[in-house]
Motif scaffolding. Structure first.
Motif, PDB file in Angstrom:
ATOM      1  N   ASP A   1      -1.335   0.503  15.456  1.00 59.21           N
ATOM      2  CA  ASP A   1      -2.207   1.626  15.823  1.00 59.21           C
ATOM      3  C   ASP A   1      -3.440   1.169  16.601  1.00 59.21           C
ATOM      4  O   ASP A   1      -3.725  -0.035  16.728  1.00 59.21           O
ATOM      5  N   ALA A   2      -4.156   2.156  17.128  1.00 56.81           N
ATOM      6  CA  ALA A   2      -5.298   1.882  18.006  1.00 56.81           C
ATOM      7  C   ALA A   2      -6.335   0.988  17.325  1.00 56.81           C
ATOM      8  O   ALA A   2      -6.879   0.064  17.934  1.00 56.81           O
ATOM      9  N   ASP A   3      -6.567   1.245  16.049  1.00 57.23           N
ATOM     10  CA  ASP A   3      -7.554   0.479  15.297  1.00 57.23           C
ATOM     11  C   ASP A   3      -7.201  -1.010  15.273  1.00 57.23           C
ATOM     12  O   ASP A   3      -8.044  -1.873  15.507  1.00 57.23           O
TER      13      ASP A   3
ATOM     14  N   ARG B   1     -14.867   1.695  20.360  1.00 57.17           N
ATOM     15  CA  ARG B   1     -13.854   1.798  19.308  1.00 57.17           C
ATOM     16  C   ARG B   1     -13.454   3.272  19.087  1.00 57.17           C
ATOM     17  O   ARG B   1     -12.284   3.618  19.034  1.00 57.17           O
TER      18      ARG B   1
ATOM     19  N   ASN C   1      -9.825   4.884  19.910  1.00 58.00           N
ATOM     20  CA  ASN C   1      -9.050   5.512  18.826  1.00 58.00           C
ATOM     21  C   ASN C   1      -8.604   6.927  19.176  1.00 58.00           C
ATOM     22  O   ASN C   1      -7.553   7.375  18.747  1.00 58.00           O
ATOM     23  N   SER C   2      -9.431   7.627  19.940  1.00 57.60           N
ATOM     24  CA  SER C   2      -9.019   8.997  20.253  1.00 57.60           C
ATOM     25  C   SER C   2      -8.161   9.051  21.516  1.00 57.60           C
ATOM     26  O   SER C   2      -7.329   9.940  21.661  1.00 57.60           O
TER      27      SER C   2
ATOM     28  N   TYR D   1      -6.065   6.468  22.768  1.00 53.88           N
ATOM     29  CA  TYR D   1      -4.805   5.700  22.781  1.00 53.88           C
ATOM     30  C   TYR D   1      -3.583   6.510  22.303  1.00 53.88           C
ATOM     31  O   TYR D   1      -2.537   6.486  22.959  1.00 53.88           O
TER      32      TYR D   1
ATOM     33  N   GLY E   1       0.298   8.094  16.765  1.00 47.81           N
ATOM     34  CA  GLY E   1      -0.822   8.328  15.854  1.00 47.81           C
ATOM     35  C   GLY E   1      -0.492   9.265  14.701  1.00 47.81           C
ATOM     36  O   GLY E   1      -1.370   9.939  14.173  1.00 47.81           O
TER      37      GLY E   1
END
Ligand SMILES: [Zn+2]
Length: 385
Positions: free
Chosen positions: A18-20, A62, A66-67, A69, A350
């Motif tokens: 995931d993006a994180d 960050r 996260n929003s 990707y 996501g």
């Protein structure tokens, strides 16, 4: 209340980061400094120049990453955008030291946190290797699995994915390459008995038919693996070929099918559009295709073949819709074909497994307990071999 024990039967390892986690890898390895231009170029299609933004403000970067990707359904089919996300993961696999083990650990931990206890991880052992040899493939699998096995109480199985687009060109097979693939795959299976390899899959654009891959796919039966290929994803030369691929896969003994949306989507919307060879879908052609769909749905029911339904991925990659209530999963249910809910690429879309199950219960009124039970019944480790 006891937490649910979920099983994901269709999750690609590299699409599950995931993006994180991607952000952490880029940040911890300081790639935003050492490889600034490259990171900016790869992330630009997501609407962010990530390295430049990290340099300006880490937390804002960050949050924005996260929003931006995740590839959410937005009314268009996003096959290309999805593929662009794999460029970032491939880049990190190449750049980050011990990346496979790290990524194996990261994805397995994340799934565990989301109450998933069993995963059939899809992985292409031969992609991004120098010579596509069994030795390289085996090493890659071992590294990923070394990371996964560190996560307690998560049963990780491996499903080997063959990339269909690498063994054909312009809808024609490349027989020499297919022969080589079979040889290397067989060597890998002979040497890889210490790994939990349970299934064989074929992924990506259908440059060739499932029948063209008969040689390598026959290894599933010879080595006691379940055949669980991606088929009928609307990315072959036309819908007739998509449906033929579904039929062939069943004929080859497939136990479950990945997506297979061509077998059950409403066909009205195709009227007046053109297939990938430029031929129009006329009313007469659609009528014929409908009859074929009907035959195939009967075939799936008779053979007890489950369909891996990944609602968010289907909407974003295949159906191009934004409204989940338009997902045709209920057609499968009405025809008595078992549905297993899966994530496909949790990191890219996501949406964790519990949310994908929520979507099917909320929008398609499918029973949650039934979906959870199906994931167990149709797990490869439950099949009698
Ligand atoms: Zn998939």
């Amino acid at each position: 209340m006891k937490p649910e024990r979920l099983r994901d039967l269709h999750a690609h390892i590299t699409g599950s980061i995931d993006a994180d986690a991607l952000f952490e890898l880029i940040f911890d390895e300081k790639l935003y400094r050492s490889d600034k231009d490259k990171i900016d170029t790869i992330t630009k299609p997501f609407g962010i120049r990530l390295a430049s933004e990290i340099t300006r403000n880490v937390e804002t970067a960050r949050m924005r990453f996260n929003s931006l990707y995740p590839c959410r359904p937005n009314g268009k089919t996003e096959f290309d955008s999805i593929m662009k996300r794999f460029i970032l993961t491939s880049y990190l696999l190449e750049k980050v030291p011990d990346s496979e083990e790290k990524i194996g650990y990261i994805v397995a931990s994340r799934f565990k946190q989301q109450n998933v206890n069993y995963v059939e991880w899809r992985i292409n052992p031969l992609s991004a290797t120098l010579h596509q040899t069994a030795e390289e493939g085996l090493e890659k699998l071992c590294h990923f699995y070394d990371g996964m096995r560190k996560v307690a109480n998560l049963d990780s199985k491996l499903v080997l994915s063959i990339a269909k687009n690498q063994y054909g060109k312009n809808w024609r097979p490349l027989p020499e390459k297919i022969k080589y693939l079979k040889l290397e795959l067989e060597k890998l299976l002979k040497a890889g008995t210490g790994l939990p390899i349970v299934g064989l899959d074929a992924v990506n654009k259908d440059e060739i038919t499932i029948a063209d891959l008969q040689g390598p796919l026959s290894l599933a039966e010879n080595y006691g693996l379940a055949l669980v290929p991606h088929v009928g994803e609307l990315c072959s030369k036309n819908l007739e070929t998509d449906l033929e691929n579904v039929e062939t896969a069943v004929g080859f003994g497939a136990k479950r099918l990945g997506h297979a949306v061509s077998a059950y989507i409403p066909l009205k919307r195709l009227l007046g559009t053109y297939d990938n060879t430029g031929k129009e879908y006329t009313a007469q052609r659609i009528q014929k295709l409908k009859l074929k769909q009907d035959t195939i749905l009967n075939l799936l029911k008779e053979n007890g073949i489950a369909i891996e339904v990944c609602p968010t991925s289907n909407m974003a990659a295949h159906l191009g819709g934004i409204d989940y209530s338009l997902h045709p999963a209920d057609i499968l249910h009405k025809r008595g074909i078992p549905i297993v809910a899966c994530t496909d690429d949790y990191g890219i879309f996501g949406s964790p497994l519990s949310s994908e199950i929520d979507i099917l219960t909320k929008y398609k009124h499918l029973d949650r307990a039934m979906l959870i039970k199906n994931s167990k019944t149709y797990s490869i480790n439950q099949f009698k071999r």
